[in-house]
Design an enzyme around this catalytic site. Structure first.
Site, short mmCIF file in Angstrom:
data_model
loop_
_atom_site.label_atom_id
_atom_site.label_comp_id
_atom_site.label_asym_id
_atom_site.label_seq_id
_atom_site.Cartn_x
_atom_site.Cartn_y
_atom_site.Cartn_z
N LYS A 73 -86.96 2.42 -27.52
CA LYS A 73 -87.96 2.80 -28.57
C LYS A 73 -89.10 1.89 -28.41
O LYS A 73 -89.12 0.94 -27.88
CB LYS A 73 -87.38 3.10 -29.93
CG LYS A 73 -85.86 3.89 -29.82
CD LYS A 73 -86.22 5.21 -29.69
CE LYS A 73 -84.67 6.02 -29.77
NZ LYS A 73 -84.78 7.55 -29.23
N SER A 100 -86.59 11.06 -25.44
CA SER A 100 -87.17 10.60 -26.98
C SER A 100 -88.29 9.97 -26.62
O SER A 100 -89.18 9.72 -27.59
CB SER A 100 -86.07 9.80 -27.61
OG SER A 100 -85.93 8.50 -26.86
#
EC number: 3.4.21.89
Length: 366
Positions: A140, A53
């Protein structure tokens, strides 16, 4: 003449018993476990990148040091836990903790706050099956911080109405149209690791620059960016009400990110945006939603004041990241720490001699 009124008998000390071999090792192991637990809790903890990701900023196989000192370490919510574990005992599916005791969490002072652009490790908020401090760790980039208004228009993120600078290694999903068979080596040589064979070609995750390079190859018909169009609501995208919010991963918001002390109106339009925050993350014991209305302590409320800060997190691999676009805000008490350095990196596709990515070792994360 000397008269002795008393005479103190000499004290005979018994020789100190030597610890047994097992006792010495037991004490050493106990000390090591306590020291390692304190270091892991209060200073730095090692993590690994399991999913793509954040590619190509962070790669699958990167091993990171995450600083608890930047934002301040949290006091444990779940104290009954096997030391140096997370959710399960090593190599098993046996839970490593008991949630019989749950404490209030407090954050010790750090020397910075979460800033836009920080790469942050946090506990995955929607994971209700575990206590908050033992939810799965995600990593993230903090795109929006408390008090910001975020929107995404045609894949570009805007904060408070202004476009933000995109991460240098940001990727999107493309369809590579070709009649030729392209083997794994073709993609690995071009540092493309997310590849799916599709009718008429391949679906890949790569950067816009690399997509342009691929389009110049004679056997490639085109590289087509796979993006969502405005006005087409995706039910998988937060707040999962496409009839009211026609949002998708590439066209999203505007959405206000809650800030401690800020008050928002609660009505039919805003409740879907903040319902989970109020019911799950704000520690309101008697909050519920009935017939589209919010009740706290049995009374309907038309406004709400937030008790903590929240953040909006996104992966740099924008079309292959399960992030805030899909499940909403990250509460401040779910923030674990800041990713600061890659201390080791191994390539899952590398051979014996090229398994270690030597060029990434001790790289600072930004």
């Amino acid at each position: 003449m000397n008269v002795k009124f008393w005479e103190k008998k000499p004290v005979t000390k018994e020789p100190k018993k030597k610890k047994s071999f097992a006792r010495e090792w037991g004490d050493a192991i106990l000390f090591a476990v306590i020291a390692a637990s304190l270091i892991r809790w209060a200073t730095f903890e090692a993590y690994t990148i399991p999913t793509p990701s954040m590619e190509k900023s962070l790669l699958v196989g990167d091993f990171l040091f995450v600083s608890k000192l930047h934002y301040g370490p949290r006091t444990p919510i779940t104290p009954l836990q096997v030391p140096l574990t997370h959710q399960t005992i090593w190599g098993t599916n046996i839970p490593s903790y008991s949630d019989a005791i749950q404490l209030d969490s407090y954050r010790l002072p750090g020397f910075s706050e979460v800033s836009r652009g920080d790469v942050v490790v946090f506990n995955y908020p929607p994971e209700d099956e575990h206590p908050a401090d033992l939810r799965t760790n995600y990593i993230k980039r903090a795109i929006g911080i408390a008090g910001d208004t975020i929107s995404i228009r045609d894949m570009q993120v805007y904060i408070n109405g202004k476009p933000i600078e995109n991460p240098e290694n940001m990727q999107y999903k493309y369809f590579l149209s070709t009649d030729s068979f392209l083997n794994e080596k073709f993609f690995l040589d071009r540092d493309i690791t997310d590849v799916t064979r599709w009718q008429g070609g391949y679906i890949i995750d790569t950067s816009p620059e690399k997509a342009k390079e691929l389009a110049t190859l004679g056997f490639v018909k085109e590289t087509m960016l796979l993006k969502d169009i405005p006005g087409k609501g995706d039910p998988e995208v937060f707040p999962h009400v496409p009839s009211k919010y026609e949002w998708n991963k590439d066209n999203f918001g505007p959405l206000y990110i809650p800030k401690e002390g800020a008050t928002v109106a609660i009505n039919e339009q805003t409740l879907p945006l903040y319902e989970r925050v109020i019911l799950k993350y704000e520690h309101n014991e008697n909050a519920e939603v009935r017939d589209g209305k919010l009740f706290i302590d049995g009374k309907q409320v038309s406004q709400y004041t937030f008790k903590q800060n929240y953040y909006f997190m996104m992966g740099d691999n924008r079309h292959n990241s399960l992030d805030s676009r899909y499940w909403g805000f990250v509460p401040e008490d779910h923030v674990v720490g800041k990713a600061v350095m890659i201390w080791m990196s191994t390539d899952p596709n590398g051979s014996f001699l090229s398994k270690v990515r030597w060029g990434r070792i001790f790289n600072i994360i930004d």
